[in-house]
Design a protein around this motif. Structure first.
Motif, PDB file in Angstrom:
ATOM      1  N   TRP A 133      -0.422  15.334  11.517  1.00 46.44           N
ATOM      2  CA  TRP A 133      -0.248  14.462  10.199  1.00 46.44           C
ATOM      3  C   TRP A 133      -1.569  13.685   9.876  1.00 46.44           C
ATOM      4  CZ3 TRP A 133       3.024  15.856   6.292  1.00 46.44           C
ATOM      5  CH2 TRP A 133       4.253  16.967   6.790  1.00 46.44           C
ATOM      6  N   GLU A 134      -2.134  14.015   8.850  1.00 47.67           N
ATOM      7  CA  GLU A 134      -3.549  13.177   8.375  1.00 47.67           C
ATOM      8  C   GLU A 134      -3.330  12.400   7.203  1.00 47.67           C
ATOM      9  OE1 GLU A 134      -6.624  15.998  10.276  1.00 47.67           O
ATOM     10  OE2 GLU A 134      -6.369  16.348   8.047  1.00 47.67           O
ATOM     11  N   LYS A 135      -3.761  11.166   7.150  1.00 49.88           N
ATOM     12  CA  LYS A 135      -3.756  10.219   5.931  1.00 49.88           C
ATOM     13  C   LYS A 135      -4.748  10.947   5.181  1.00 49.88           C
ATOM     14  CE  LYS A 135      -3.731   5.940   6.820  1.00 49.88           C
ATOM     15  NZ  LYS A 135      -4.027   4.454   7.281  1.00 49.88           N
ATOM     16  N   THR A 136      -4.640  11.286   3.950  1.00 55.42           N
ATOM     17  CA  THR A 136      -5.523  11.567   3.083  1.00 55.42           C
ATOM     18  C   THR A 136      -5.794  10.709   1.734  1.00 55.42           C
ATOM     19  OG1 THR A 136      -3.645  12.764   1.468  1.00 55.42           O
ATOM     20  CG2 THR A 136      -4.568  13.811   3.340  1.00 55.42           C
ATOM     21  N   ARG A 137      -4.931   9.725   1.518  1.00 53.61           N
ATOM     22  CA  ARG A 137      -5.223   8.933   0.520  1.00 53.61           C
ATOM     23  C   ARG A 137      -4.727   7.356   0.730  1.00 53.61           C
ATOM     24  NH1 ARG A 137      -3.680  10.666  -5.825  1.00 53.61           N
ATOM     25  NH2 ARG A 137      -4.120   8.925  -6.591  1.00 53.61           N
ATOM     26  N   VAL A 138      -5.041   6.363   0.215  1.00 51.96           N
ATOM     27  CA  VAL A 138      -4.511   5.071   0.125  1.00 51.96           C
ATOM     28  C   VAL A 138      -4.484   4.638  -1.282  1.00 51.96           C
ATOM     29  CG1 VAL A 138      -4.499   2.814   1.304  1.00 51.96           C
ATOM     30  CG2 VAL A 138      -5.220   4.881   2.760  1.00 51.96           C
ATOM     31  N   GLU A 139      -3.438   4.020  -1.682  1.00 53.64           N
ATOM     32  CA  GLU A 139      -3.347   3.274  -3.042  1.00 53.64           C
ATOM     33  C   GLU A 139      -2.959   2.002  -2.804  1.00 53.64           C
ATOM     34  OE1 GLU A 139      -4.257   4.006  -5.957  1.00 53.64           O
ATOM     35  OE2 GLU A 139      -4.455   6.226  -5.814  1.00 53.64           O
ATOM     36  N   GLU A 140      -3.478   0.733  -3.144  1.00 49.10           N
ATOM     37  CA  GLU A 140      -3.304  -0.199  -3.171  1.00 49.10           C
ATOM     38  C   GLU A 140      -2.590  -0.906  -4.302  1.00 49.10           C
ATOM     39  OE1 GLU A 140      -4.456  -4.469  -0.605  1.00 49.10           O
ATOM     40  OE2 GLU A 140      -5.747  -2.639  -0.769  1.00 49.10           O
ATOM     41  N   LYS A 160       0.793  -1.116   0.019  1.00 48.25           N
ATOM     42  CA  LYS A 160       0.034   0.105   0.096  1.00 48.25           C
ATOM     43  C   LYS A 160       0.768   1.113   0.072  1.00 48.25           C
ATOM     44  CE  LYS A 160      -3.979  -1.818   2.514  1.00 48.25           C
ATOM     45  NZ  LYS A 160      -4.575  -1.866   3.816  1.00 48.25           N
ATOM     46  N   VAL A 161       0.323   2.354  -0.632  1.00 46.69           N
ATOM     47  CA  VAL A 161       0.928   3.626  -0.613  1.00 46.69           C
ATOM     48  C   VAL A 161       0.071   4.522   0.156  1.00 46.69           C
ATOM     49  CG1 VAL A 161       1.974   5.523  -1.906  1.00 46.69           C
ATOM     50  CG2 VAL A 161       2.173   3.385  -2.673  1.00 46.69           C
ATOM     51  N   THR A 162       0.299   5.150   1.135  1.00 44.63           N
ATOM     52  CA  THR A 162      -0.411   6.296   1.812  1.00 44.63           C
ATOM     53  C   THR A 162      -0.095   7.854   1.623  1.00 44.63           C
ATOM     54  OG1 THR A 162       0.694   5.633   3.926  1.00 44.63           O
ATOM     55  CG2 THR A 162      -1.257   4.489   3.569  1.00 44.63           C
ATOM     56  N   VAL A 163      -0.722   8.531   1.447  1.00 43.94           N
ATOM     57  CA  VAL A 163      -0.265   9.958   1.336  1.00 43.94           C
ATOM     58  C   VAL A 163      -0.904  10.769   2.638  1.00 43.94           C
ATOM     59  CG1 VAL A 163      -0.679  11.785   0.070  1.00 43.94           C
ATOM     60  CG2 VAL A 163      -0.502   9.747  -1.089  1.00 43.94           C
ATOM     61  N   TRP A 164       0.014  11.294   3.078  1.00 46.99           N
ATOM     62  CA  TRP A 164      -0.273  12.194   4.478  1.00 46.99           C
ATOM     63  C   TRP A 164       0.099  13.797   4.173  1.00 46.99           C
ATOM     64  CZ3 TRP A 164      -0.902   9.255   9.061  1.00 46.99           C
ATOM     65  CH2 TRP A 164      -1.070   7.809   8.914  1.00 46.99           C
ATOM     66  N   LYS A 165      -0.492  14.356   5.131  1.00 45.06           N
ATOM     67  CA  LYS A 165      -0.376  15.932   5.024  1.00 45.06           C
ATOM     68  C   LYS A 165      -0.763  16.451   6.436  1.00 45.06           C
ATOM     69  CE  LYS A 165      -1.906  17.068   0.180  1.00 45.06           C
ATOM     70  NZ  LYS A 165      -2.966  18.131  -0.577  1.00 45.06           N
ATOM     71  N   GLU A 166      -0.015  17.610   6.370  1.00 45.24           N
ATOM     72  CA  GLU A 166      -0.086  18.339   7.889  1.00 45.24           C
ATOM     73  C   GLU A 166      -1.341  19.411   8.118  1.00 45.24           C
ATOM     74  OE1 GLU A 166       3.129  20.603  10.715  1.00 45.24           O
ATOM     75  OE2 GLU A 166       3.427  20.668   8.435  1.00 45.24           O
ATOM     76  N   ASN A 167      -1.915  18.999   8.962  1.00 43.08           N
ATOM     77  CA  ASN A 167      -3.151  19.991   8.938  1.00 43.08           C
ATOM     78  C   ASN A 167      -2.849  21.346   9.772  1.00 43.08           C
ATOM     79  OD1 ASN A 167      -3.106  19.475  11.783  1.00 43.08           O
ATOM     80  ND2 ASN A 167      -4.944  18.035  11.670  1.00 43.08           N
ATOM     81  N   LEU A 168      -3.569  22.173   9.911  1.00 43.00           N
ATOM     82  CA  LEU A 168      -3.294  23.708  10.654  1.00 43.00           C
ATOM     83  C   LEU A 168      -2.768  23.484  12.000  1.00 43.00           C
ATOM     84  CD1 LEU A 168      -6.286  25.811   9.205  1.00 43.00           C
ATOM     85  CD2 LEU A 168      -3.633  25.707   8.306  1.00 43.00           C
ATOM     86  N   LYS A 169      -3.232  22.353  12.823  1.00 46.42           N
ATOM     87  CA  LYS A 169      -2.628  22.037  14.186  1.00 46.42           C
ATOM     88  C   LYS A 169      -1.549  21.518  14.025  1.00 46.42           C
ATOM     89  CE  LYS A 169      -7.631  21.306  15.694  1.00 46.42           C
ATOM     90  NZ  LYS A 169      -8.679  20.314  16.222  1.00 46.42           N
ATOM     91  N   GLY A 170      -0.754  21.367  12.810  1.00 43.96           N
ATOM     92  CA  GLY A 170       0.410  20.421  13.126  1.00 43.96           C
ATOM     93  C   GLY A 170       0.349  19.180  13.234  1.00 43.96           C
TER      94      GLY A 170
END
Length: 303
Positions: free
Chosen positions: A294-301, A282-292
């Motif tokens: 890190w949130e998972k935004t996408r999963v590719e299998e 799996k490939v997961t994509v993470w982004k930092e939110n305004l609170k600092g």
């Protein structure tokens, strides 16, 4: 999503698009590198590069200002620099500076020149710099106690210097720094010292409990620096440091836990999204939110 199949006769270890996204280089345990021309959903084999005596782990394109140049790292302990001239690929240089597998190669930001970092299982890092007279300047130094698995350059521009107005920011630009990850479970930061004519250890980041398989320095020019590390311990760590004037940067860590070994980490071109790939296909994509956070935004299998 386009899927390319039957590219090699054995396992593929790396696939990298060039600066313009028109050429794809792949490397494999079949000891070859293949160059493809990519247009839309079609791809055409341009050349097969043969020269290594073992599996080829990684390839890296140089910036196009230096021409069509590709570096490859192999289990055979060698780094080969390939160049295309008049539509024909051939060896530009071959470097045998290591006593064990070379696991990683990465070109520095083009502002620093044609400079290549190579990480090896002998625990050493070699930095190769191409000079205008056609010669190569080579620095080899011990980086990790057991083995070095990856290296990644920092942006050429110092953190925050683009958004600063003080004159000191100008002096801090174009700094040679990179991060390395080792089988000693450590992540290390290095910088070039003109006084010592070599690279010196700047910081040691501890947080993993098993081999560090990959490291990636985000190409961001914001006041914060971001480094990601992937480990056999089923975690990825995002290390963050703010610009601290002339003092050493203080690195904070955020641990992302996974269900299997984490093999690779890769930042988006803007440096605001992190892709993490692991043994679960799996490939997961993470982004930092305004609170600092890190949130998972996408999963590719993978198929």
């Amino acid at each position: 999503m386009t899927q390319l199949t039957n590219l090699h006769d054995d396992m593929i270890h790396d696939a990298v698009l060039d600066y313009y996204g028109r050429r794809l280089a792949t490397c494999s345990s079949d000891r070859t590198i293949k160059i493809y021309e990519v247009e839309g959903e079609t791809h055409r084999l341009i050349d097969t590069l043969k020269g290594h005596d073992g599996p080829v782990w990684q390839v890296s394109w140089a910036h196009p200002k230096f021409g069509n140049i590709l570096a490859s790292a192999s289990y055979d302990g060698r780094v080969i620099i390939w160049q295309e001239k008049n539509g024909v690929w051939g060896k530009l240089a071959e470097h045998a500076n290591h006593q064990a597998s070379v696991n990683s190669v990465q070109w520095a930001p083009h502002e620093l020149g044609a400079v290549l970092a190579c990480a090896s299982s002998d625990g050493k890092v070699s930095i190769l710099e191409y000079k205008e007279d056609g010669s190569w300047d080579t620095k080899v130094f011990q980086a990790h106690a057991i083995g070095c698995n990856a290296a990644s350059w920092a942006p050429a521009t110092a953190p925050g210097s683009i958004v600063q107005t003080s004159g000191s920011a100008q002096n801090a630009s174009n700094v040679r720094r990179f991060v390395s990850g080792g089988s000693d479970n450590l992540v290390k930061i290095w910088h070039w010292s003109p006084e010592h004519n070599n690279y010196l250890e700047e910081a040691v980041l501890e947080g993993h409990s098993d081999w560090v398989r990959d490291v990636a320095w985000a190409p961001s020019i914001l006041p914060k620096s971001y480094i990601a590390s992937a480990s056999q311990d089923k975690s990825a760590i995002i290390w963050t440091a703010s610009s601290n004037g002339d003092g050493p940067q203080q690195w904070q860590k955020k641990v992302l836990q996974f269900d299997s070994v984490v093999w690779r980490v890769s930042w988006s071109l803007s440096g605001n999204a992190l892709a993490v790939s692991g043994g679960d296909n799996k490939v997961t994509v993470w982004k930092e939110n305004l609170k600092g956070e890190w949130e998972k935004t996408r999963v590719e299998e993978s198929v």
